[in-house]
Motif scaffolding. Structure first.
Motif, PDB file in Angstrom:
ATOM      1  N   PRO A  64     -10.477 101.856  27.661  1.00 39.21           N
ATOM      2  CA  PRO A  64     -11.421 102.694  26.910  1.00 39.21           C
ATOM      3  C   PRO A  64     -11.907 102.086  25.605  1.00 39.21           C
ATOM      4  O   PRO A  64     -12.954 102.505  25.099  1.00 39.21           O
ATOM      5  N   SER A  65     -11.167 101.123  25.043  1.00 40.86           N
ATOM      6  CA  SER A  65     -11.633 100.514  23.790  1.00 40.86           C
ATOM      7  C   SER A  65     -13.001  99.865  23.960  1.00 40.86           C
ATOM      8  O   SER A  65     -13.746  99.714  22.989  1.00 40.86           O
ATOM      9  N   LYS A  66     -13.361  99.506  25.185  1.00 42.08           N
ATOM     10  CA  LYS A  66     -14.646  98.858  25.442  1.00 42.08           C
ATOM     11  C   LYS A  66     -15.819  99.817  25.304  1.00 42.08           C
ATOM     12  O   LYS A  66     -16.963  99.385  25.118  1.00 42.08           O
ATOM     13  N   VAL A  67     -15.565 101.128  25.428  1.00 44.71           N
ATOM     14  CA  VAL A  67     -16.666 102.096  25.362  1.00 44.71           C
ATOM     15  C   VAL A  67     -16.542 103.031  24.160  1.00 44.71           C
ATOM     16  O   VAL A  67     -17.444 103.829  23.905  1.00 44.71           O
ATOM     17  N   TRP A  68     -15.431 102.952  23.421  1.00 38.90           N
ATOM     18  CA  TRP A  68     -15.191 103.883  22.317  1.00 38.90           C
ATOM     19  C   TRP A  68     -16.343 103.893  21.306  1.00 38.90           C
ATOM     20  O   TRP A  68     -16.812 104.947  20.887  1.00 38.90           O
ATOM     21  N   GLY A  69     -16.831 102.747  20.946  1.00 35.61           N
ATOM     22  CA  GLY A  69     -17.878 102.669  19.938  1.00 35.61           C
ATOM     23  C   GLY A  69     -19.282 102.571  20.494  1.00 35.61           C
ATOM     24  O   GLY A  69     -20.228 102.339  19.733  1.00 35.61           O
TER      25      GLY A  69
END
Length: 450
Positions: A85-90
């Protein structure tokens, strides 16, 4: 049934095909009599209207599915990065709402009579007519060590059949399997001919046998074979997907007691053959398959094994055990399943040695939760509701599993998905027509009576 596709694991992708077909096969069994259909309403006319809304509300979701631009973008990114999910968090192109520690994607699903459209929006209304849906997916950051929490809630309107009436219809349908006929195939085929024809493009019903026991109960064995030959003529891409991802799959599901010594239902998929085994009696109760006719309690264990042959490897899991509890509220019927115990993972040896991390985070603390139920709403529409909560921790091995799921989705997207949607829509509309036909005669008889 209509939430954005996620790729939490490769077995989940293969069950995407097996699950709706298994549900359809079960519906052939449980809805094969007008008695079950009549339970949808207080009169034959009301029951017919409720059946049309219920199966129509499910079926329209698969008719010429369209997505607005924002959801099209978000869907692809979430499918690739559900386990990272860190890839889409921002990424603001994914979300319809943002807060300090959460991100939200809301979707509205609706039909205009010709197509079904998913629209990403920041404020989605509650569903108010059959087929309307609301989806809310939330991602929360849990500390700074790569842990994340996904929470997905889906509400899908299916008309005004009350949750308790639909549950009663299912029970009455199961009771019909306790018929004295040894071979149930003629009953299933003639009771719902359109449904049998639609489902028969992919599944051949090889056996539906009812075996009497001394106590008056009956053991029911159903066996159906996946065969794509008939499907290829009209849905070649869907047939190819089934051949690639379903044919090599092995799955087993069982409802048992905590020790695994008592079993109430078994379902298996192996070598293209889907089998179902249960024991019931005239009241429709599921009974223990072995020993005394003990009814299934409200809390049981759901035991799952799932494997997929990928390239030269068998990948999957054994002994995934979840606690399954019946929901029996005044206005809600369904099941909760919570998994708190990690399964035995089957991963290629080289991958296990070369990649760090653990796959067990979803089963820690509160575990992973699935809630599937029908709920009467204050607005009058009955809602098919689904909730799915899962925590993930990013690591190399988790990302590897996510890549496998993404590969399966890539194979599915495009023509295969369009054709599967058409298959499911035609199947659900066939069920609506068959059950409506059984109730048309009942309604006419009731009208003619003095």
């Amino acid at each position: 049934m209509s939430e954005p596709r996620r790729s939490h694991s490769l077995p989940a992708e293969t069950s995407r095909i097996a699950r709706p077909l298994t549900a359809a096969l079960a519906c052939l069994a449980v809805a094969s009599c007008d008695g079950a259909a009549r339970a949808f309403g207080p009169s034959p006319a009301a029951a017919r209207a409720h059946v049309e809304d219920f199966f129509g509300g499910l079926g329209v979701r698969f008719v010429d599915v369209q997505r607005n631009a924002k959801f099209t973008t978000a869907r692809g990114k979430l499918a690739r990065h559900a386990l990272s999910p860190s890839k889409v968090w921002g990424d603001t192109s994914v979300w319809t709402g943002q807060a300090a520690s959460t991100r939200t994607l809301q979707l509205e699903g609706s039909s205009d009579g010709r197509r079904y459209t998913f629209r990403a929006a920041s404020d989605v209304p509650a569903p108010d007519k059959p087929g309307d849906a609301r989806h809310v997916m939330r991602l929360a950051r849990m500390g700074g060590d790569g842990e994340w929490q996904w929470n997905t809630a889906v509400e899908h309107a299916v008309g005004r059949a009350r949750a308790g009436d639909v549950a009663s219809a299912m029970t009455l349908g199961i009771a019909q399997l306790a018929r004295p006929q040894a071979d149930l195939r003629p009953v299933l085929r003639t009771g719902l001919p359109r449904t049998a024809a639609a489902l028969g493009r992919l599944l051949t019903l090889e056996e539906a046998r009812s075996t009497p026991l001394a106590d008056g109960s009956r053991v029911v064995d159903i066996r159906a074979r996946f065969e794509t030959g008939r499907l290829k003529a009209t849905m070649p891409a869907f047939a190819a997907y089934v051949e690639k991802w379903v044919h090599p799959s092995k799955m087993a599901f069982a409802l048992t007691d905590a020790r695994g010594s008592a079993r109430w239902l078994e379902l298996r998929l192996r070598d293209d053959v889907l089998t179902v085994r249960l024991r019931t009696r005239a009241d429709g109760a599921l009974l223990a398959l072995d020993g005394p006719a003990r009814p299934m309690p409200d809390t049981v264990q759901l035991r799952t094994d799932a494997r997929i042959h990928y390239m030269v490897f068998d990948v999957g899991m054994d002994q995934l055990v979840g606690e399954m509890t019946a929901v029996r509220g005044a206005h809600e019927r369904g099941w909760n399943v919570r998994w708190r115990r990690a399964p035995e993972w089957h991963i290629p040896l080289g991958v296990r040695h070369l990649m760090s991390g653990t796959l067990n985070r979803p089963f820690e603390a509160e575990g992973m939760l699935l809630r599937l139920a029908l709920r009467d709403s204050d607005a009058g529409q009955t809602l098919l509701v689904r909730r799915f909560d899962v925590a993930v921790k990013e690591s190399a091995i988790v990302r590897w599993f996510g890549a496998l799921g993404s590969r399966a989705m890539d194979d599915f997207s495009g023509r295969a998905e369009v054709e599967e949607n058409r298959f499911l829509a035609e199947l659900l509309f066939a069920m609506r027509a068959d059950l409506g036909a059984t109730l048309t005669g009942a309604a006419a008889t009731a009208t003619a009576e003095p």
